[in-house]
Write a protein that holds these residues in place. Sequence first.
Motif, short mmCIF file in Angstrom:
data_model
loop_
_atom_site.label_atom_id
_atom_site.label_comp_id
_atom_site.label_asym_id
_atom_site.label_seq_id
_atom_site.Cartn_x
_atom_site.Cartn_y
_atom_site.Cartn_z
N GLU A 253 11.90 -5.84 11.09
CA GLU A 253 12.34 -6.47 11.99
C GLU A 253 13.62 -7.06 12.19
N GLN A 254 13.16 -8.77 11.46
CA GLN A 254 13.33 -8.97 11.13
C GLN A 254 15.16 -9.12 10.14
N LEU B 298 15.81 -15.53 12.72
CA LEU B 298 15.58 -14.92 11.55
C LEU B 298 15.74 -15.84 10.51
N GLY C 27 21.71 -6.43 16.19
CA GLY C 27 20.38 -7.38 16.45
C GLY C 27 21.60 -8.82 16.73
N TRP C 28 22.71 -9.12 16.19
CA TRP C 28 23.25 -10.36 16.61
C TRP C 28 24.53 -10.47 17.25
N LEU D 111 18.51 -17.01 16.77
CA LEU D 111 18.31 -16.05 16.07
C LEU D 111 16.62 -15.69 15.73
N GLN E 137 23.83 -11.96 20.59
CA GLN E 137 23.95 -13.49 21.39
C GLN E 137 24.50 -14.65 20.39
N ARG F 156 16.57 -5.41 10.16
CA ARG F 156 16.79 -5.35 10.25
C ARG F 156 17.64 -5.44 12.11
N ARG F 157 17.73 -7.24 12.69
CA ARG F 157 18.39 -7.56 13.68
C ARG F 157 19.48 -8.22 12.34
#
Length: 275
Positions: free
Chosen positions: A82-83, A228, A92-93, A226, A96, A85-86
Motif C-alpha cells: 500500500e505504501q 512513506l 497517493g500523494w 506522507l 497532500q 502504491r501511494r
Amino acid sequence: MLRPRRPDEHFAAEAAAAREAGWTVALVDHDGLAAGAADAAVARVPAGDGAVYRGWMLGADRYAAMARALAGRGVTLRTGPEQYRRAHELPGWAAQLAGFTPDTTWTSGADRAAFDEARAALGEGPAVLRDWTKSMKHYWDEAVYVPQLGDAAAAWRVASRLRELRGDEFTGGFVLRRFERFTGAEVRTWWVRGECRLVSAHPDSPDELPPAGPDLAAITPVIAGLGLPFVTVDLALRADGVWRVIEVGDGQVSDRPVSTTAEVFVAAVGDRILT
C-alpha cells in the motif's frame, strides 16, 4: 536475463557498494515478476529477514505479488504494497502536496467524459498530461502539452495519443497538471522516513548538479506526513523563484543519476533504511 546470477548492469555498482557496506544482497528476477511468476522470481532471496527492493519499476499489483511471495519466505519488505502504491501513483500523494505542486486533477479510467470533467475542473490555460505513473515527455507536443484546456477537441487529441503510446502500460487514468514555467534542471531529493538524506541531480540531467538550495524547511513536515519509508521528491525552480514539487516516487525504483556514485548513495540511505 542472460546472466541470472548477476545483478543487472544498471544496478551492479549499487549491489557491490551495498555488499561492501555490510548488506546482504539477493537477486530477484524482474522479468519473472513482470510476467506474474512472483514465487519463482524471489527463489534466490534468503528466508527470514527485512528487505528493500532496488530495481526496475514494477506496477503496484506486481509489487504486491512480490511482497506476498517474499512473505511466504519470511521476508518483510520495508515498504509495504500500500505504501508503494501511494508513492508510485500520483493520486497517493498529490492532494497532500497541494500548494507545493502545480494544480492537479485526474481521472479513474480513460473515458472521454471523465477526462472532460477533470479538464473543466482545472479551468483555462495550458496544462501537461500524463497517467498515474508516467508521462511521455519525449512526445511533448503530441502527448504531453495541452496548450489550452478550453479547447476540448485539441485536449482530447493529446489524451488519445498519450493513451495510444502508453498501450498496456497505461496506469490508472489521465492526470492533468497546470503548466508552470521552470528555470534550470530538476533536483532529485531522497527521503528515508521523512528525512531528506541526499540531494542529487536528476537522472535526466546528471551533469547539472543541484545548487545550494532547495530550501526544504517548508516541505519537510509534509513529506514526513506522507508516512512513506523511502521516497524521492523531484523539485524545480519556478520562474518566480519558488521551488515546486514535480514528482514523488518510490525510492526503490527511482533512478540514481550517474553523477552520484553508488557508494555515496548507499551511505546516504543505507544506515537507516533497513533499521
